[in-house]
Design a protein around this motif. Structure first.
Motif, PDB file in Angstrom:
ATOM      1  N   PRO A  28       0.795  -1.232   0.000  1.00 44.37           N
ATOM      2  CA  PRO A  28       0.000   0.000   0.000  1.00 44.37           C
ATOM      3  C   PRO A  28       0.826   1.279   0.000  1.00 44.37           C
ATOM      4  N   LEU A  29       2.078   1.203   0.463  1.00 44.63           N
ATOM      5  CA  LEU A  29       2.982   2.361   0.482  1.00 44.63           C
ATOM      6  C   LEU A  29       4.341   1.950  -0.067  1.00 44.63           C
TER       7      LEU A  29
ATOM      8  N   LYS B 147       2.038   8.457  -1.475  1.00 46.05           N
ATOM      9  CA  LYS B 147       1.035   7.876  -2.375  1.00 46.05           C
ATOM     10  C   LYS B 147       0.578   6.534  -1.810  1.00 46.05           C
ATOM     11  N   ILE B 148      -0.738   6.293  -1.928  1.00 43.05           N
ATOM     12  CA  ILE B 148      -1.329   5.044  -1.451  1.00 43.05           C
ATOM     13  C   ILE B 148      -1.717   4.210  -2.663  1.00 43.05           C
ATOM     14  N   PHE B 149      -1.293   2.940  -2.675  1.00 50.40           N
ATOM     15  CA  PHE B 149      -1.532   2.064  -3.813  1.00 50.40           C
ATOM     16  C   PHE B 149      -2.572   0.995  -3.482  1.00 50.40           C
ATOM     17  N   ALA B 150      -3.388   0.657  -4.485  1.00 48.58           N
ATOM     18  CA  ALA B 150      -4.272  -0.498  -4.351  1.00 48.58           C
ATOM     19  C   ALA B 150      -3.405  -1.743  -4.232  1.00 48.58           C
ATOM     20  N   MET B 151      -3.738  -2.632  -3.291  1.00 52.47           N
ATOM     21  CA  MET B 151      -2.906  -3.809  -3.056  1.00 52.47           C
ATOM     22  C   MET B 151      -3.138  -4.910  -4.078  1.00 52.47           C
ATOM     23  N   MET B 152      -4.296  -4.893  -4.724  1.00 47.68           N
ATOM     24  CA  MET B 152      -4.594  -5.857  -5.783  1.00 47.68           C
ATOM     25  C   MET B 152      -5.785  -5.347  -6.590  1.00 47.68           C
ATOM     26  N   GLN B 153      -6.150  -6.076  -7.607  1.00 50.00           N
ATOM     27  CA  GLN B 153      -7.270  -5.646  -8.443  1.00 50.00           C
ATOM     28  C   GLN B 153      -8.555  -5.591  -7.635  1.00 50.00           C
ATOM     29  N   GLY B 154      -9.372  -4.579  -7.891  1.00 51.12           N
ATOM     30  CA  GLY B 154     -10.633  -4.455  -7.171  1.00 51.12           C
ATOM     31  C   GLY B 154     -11.459  -3.289  -7.666  1.00 51.12           C
ATOM     32  N   ARG B 155     -12.404  -2.877  -6.829  1.00 48.86           N
ATOM     33  CA  ARG B 155     -13.320  -1.794  -7.193  1.00 48.86           C
ATOM     34  C   ARG B 155     -13.485  -0.852  -6.011  1.00 48.86           C
ATOM     35  N   VAL B 156     -13.551   0.447  -6.290  1.00 47.77           N
ATOM     36  CA  VAL B 156     -13.782   1.445  -5.239  1.00 47.77           C
ATOM     37  C   VAL B 156     -15.267   1.430  -4.900  1.00 47.77           C
ATOM     38  N   ILE B 157     -15.586   1.120  -3.632  1.00 45.37           N
ATOM     39  CA  ILE B 157     -17.000   1.031  -3.250  1.00 45.37           C
ATOM     40  C   ILE B 157     -17.447   2.191  -2.373  1.00 45.37           C
ATOM     41  N   ALA B 158     -16.494   2.973  -1.840  1.00 45.45           N
ATOM     42  CA  ALA B 158     -16.879   4.110  -1.000  1.00 45.45           C
ATOM     43  C   ALA B 158     -15.756   5.139  -0.951  1.00 45.45           C
ATOM     44  N   VAL B 159     -16.155   6.399  -0.985  1.00 41.34           N
ATOM     45  CA  VAL B 159     -15.243   7.526  -0.802  1.00 41.34           C
ATOM     46  C   VAL B 159     -15.974   8.515   0.101  1.00 41.34           C
TER      47      VAL B 159
ATOM     48  N   CYS C 215      -7.569   5.230   5.658  1.00 41.33           N
ATOM     49  CA  CYS C 215      -8.161   6.347   6.404  1.00 41.33           C
ATOM     50  C   CYS C 215      -7.150   7.436   6.754  1.00 41.33           C
ATOM     51  N   HIS C 216      -7.685   8.602   7.157  1.00 35.90           N
ATOM     52  CA  HIS C 216      -6.925   9.795   7.563  1.00 35.90           C
ATOM     53  C   HIS C 216      -6.172  10.427   6.382  1.00 35.90           C
ATOM     54  N   LEU C 217      -6.724  10.314   5.184  1.00 38.52           N
ATOM     55  CA  LEU C 217      -6.037  10.800   3.990  1.00 38.52           C
ATOM     56  C   LEU C 217      -6.112  12.318   3.881  1.00 38.52           C
ATOM     57  N   SER C 218      -5.145  12.880   3.167  1.00 41.51           N
ATOM     58  CA  SER C 218      -5.216  14.308   2.838  1.00 41.51           C
ATOM     59  C   SER C 218      -5.958  14.497   1.525  1.00 41.51           C
ATOM     60  N   ARG C 219      -5.894  13.464   0.668  1.00 42.99           N
ATOM     61  CA  ARG C 219      -6.587  13.535  -0.615  1.00 42.99           C
ATOM     62  C   ARG C 219      -6.938  12.135  -1.100  1.00 42.99           C
ATOM     63  N   VAL C 220      -8.129  12.001  -1.671  1.00 41.81           N
ATOM     64  CA  VAL C 220      -8.546  10.750  -2.303  1.00 41.81           C
ATOM     65  C   VAL C 220      -8.366  10.907  -3.806  1.00 41.81           C
ATOM     66  N   SER C 221      -7.727   9.919  -4.425  1.00 44.77           N
ATOM     67  CA  SER C 221      -7.429  10.012  -5.858  1.00 44.77           C
ATOM     68  C   SER C 221      -8.220   9.004  -6.686  1.00 44.77           C
TER      69      SER C 221
ATOM     70  N   ASP D  24      -2.291   0.921  -8.607  1.00 46.97           N
ATOM     71  CA  ASP D  24      -2.973   2.184  -8.928  1.00 46.97           C
ATOM     72  C   ASP D  24      -3.014   3.079  -7.690  1.00 46.97           C
ATOM     73  N   ILE D  25      -2.793   4.369  -7.882  1.00 46.16           N
ATOM     74  CA  ILE D  25      -2.823   5.318  -6.761  1.00 46.16           C
ATOM     75  C   ILE D  25      -4.276   5.642  -6.418  1.00 46.16           C
ATOM     76  N   VAL D  26      -4.632   5.482  -5.138  1.00 47.71           N
ATOM     77  CA  VAL D  26      -6.014   5.746  -4.710  1.00 47.71           C
ATOM     78  C   VAL D  26      -6.103   6.923  -3.734  1.00 47.71           C
ATOM     79  N   GLY D  27      -4.960   7.446  -3.287  1.00 45.26           N
ATOM     80  CA  GLY D  27      -4.998   8.577  -2.362  1.00 45.26           C
ATOM     81  C   GLY D  27      -3.615   8.998  -1.909  1.00 45.26           C
TER      82      GLY D  27
END
Length: 225
Positions: free
Chosen positions: A88-89, A123-135, A157-163, A174-177
């Motif tokens: 994730p990082l 930067k926060i990375f998706a750990m594997m393939q998936g789908r964003v279900i909530a922001v 959680c505790h992000l400064s920005r969601v990407s 993929d970068i998610v935040g």
């Protein structure tokens, strides 16, 4: 140059900068927050989801297998398996583990439902393939993004920005935040929670799984050189 270092260099070229994360040592905390896990042992069955069951589906789509030699096919399979997961990082340091600990706000014993990773505007990375279900954003989690990976839901959680946006399909890396200090937080870090069938599980299971997959792929590729 050793075979392992050659493989690492080739993988960096194939997959971009986020792969740098895969070769860092995962470090755990000292005595900052003592945590003990006291969840009852759950019985599992053969159909229960595992991180491996998610990534194995992604590994089936190796391109142009028919036109590849047996050796090339094996290499492609190992590369695809390696790229099917991502830390994730870029640097993994666990500041506070999963389990019961002294709450940093109240000083009382409380269950910590995830892990806290050291981070500074990372930067926060998706750990594997998936789908964003909530922001979203709330007083406790601050800004957060939640991903669905098969039978698992992972929240950052505790992000400064969601990407990422709700409904978006993501792949590993993929970068998610971007990490931050929003919500109920004593300082900047990345809080990760993972649920399976609605119950919290230790996110270090995913971290250990990623380490195991990528280490085995690097070793296998090194032996093919």
């Amino acid at each position: 140059m050793s075979n392992t270092r050659i493989v690492i260099a080739l993988l960096l070229l194939l997959s971009g900068n986020h792969v740098k994360a895969q070769f860092n040592t995962v470090s755990c905390p000292g005595n900052r927050y003592k945590a003990t896990v006291e969840n009852p042992t759950r019985t599992t069955n053969e159909t229960e989801a595992t991180p491996e069951s998610i990534t194995s589906e992604n590994e089936k789509s190796v391109p142009d297998k028919v036109s590849l030699s047996s050796a090339d096919t094996k290499k492609e399979e190992q590369v695809a398996r390696y790229l099917s997961v991502c830390y994730p990082l870029s640097h993994i340091k666990i500041n506070s583990p999963y389990g019961y600990r002294k709450d940093p706000f109240t000083g009382k014993r409380k269950f910590h439902n995830g892990i806290d990773l050291h981070a500074r505007s990372a930067k926060i990375f998706a750990m594997m393939q998936g789908r964003v279900i909530a922001v979203g954003q709330d007083k406790v989690s601050g800004k957060y993004v939640t991903l669905q990976h098969g039978g698992f839901t992972v929240s950052y959680c505790h992000l400064s920005r969601v990407s990422a946006s709700k409904g978006q399909i993501v792949k590993a890396g993929d970068i998610v935040g971007i990490t931050g200090n929003t919500g109920r937080s004593t300082g900047e870090h990345l809080h990760i929670t993972i649920r399976q069938k609605g119950e919290y599980i230790n996110p270090k299971i995913f971290i250990d799984y990623i380490h195991s997959v990528q280490e085995s792929c690097v070793m296998a590729l090194a032996h093919m050189l």
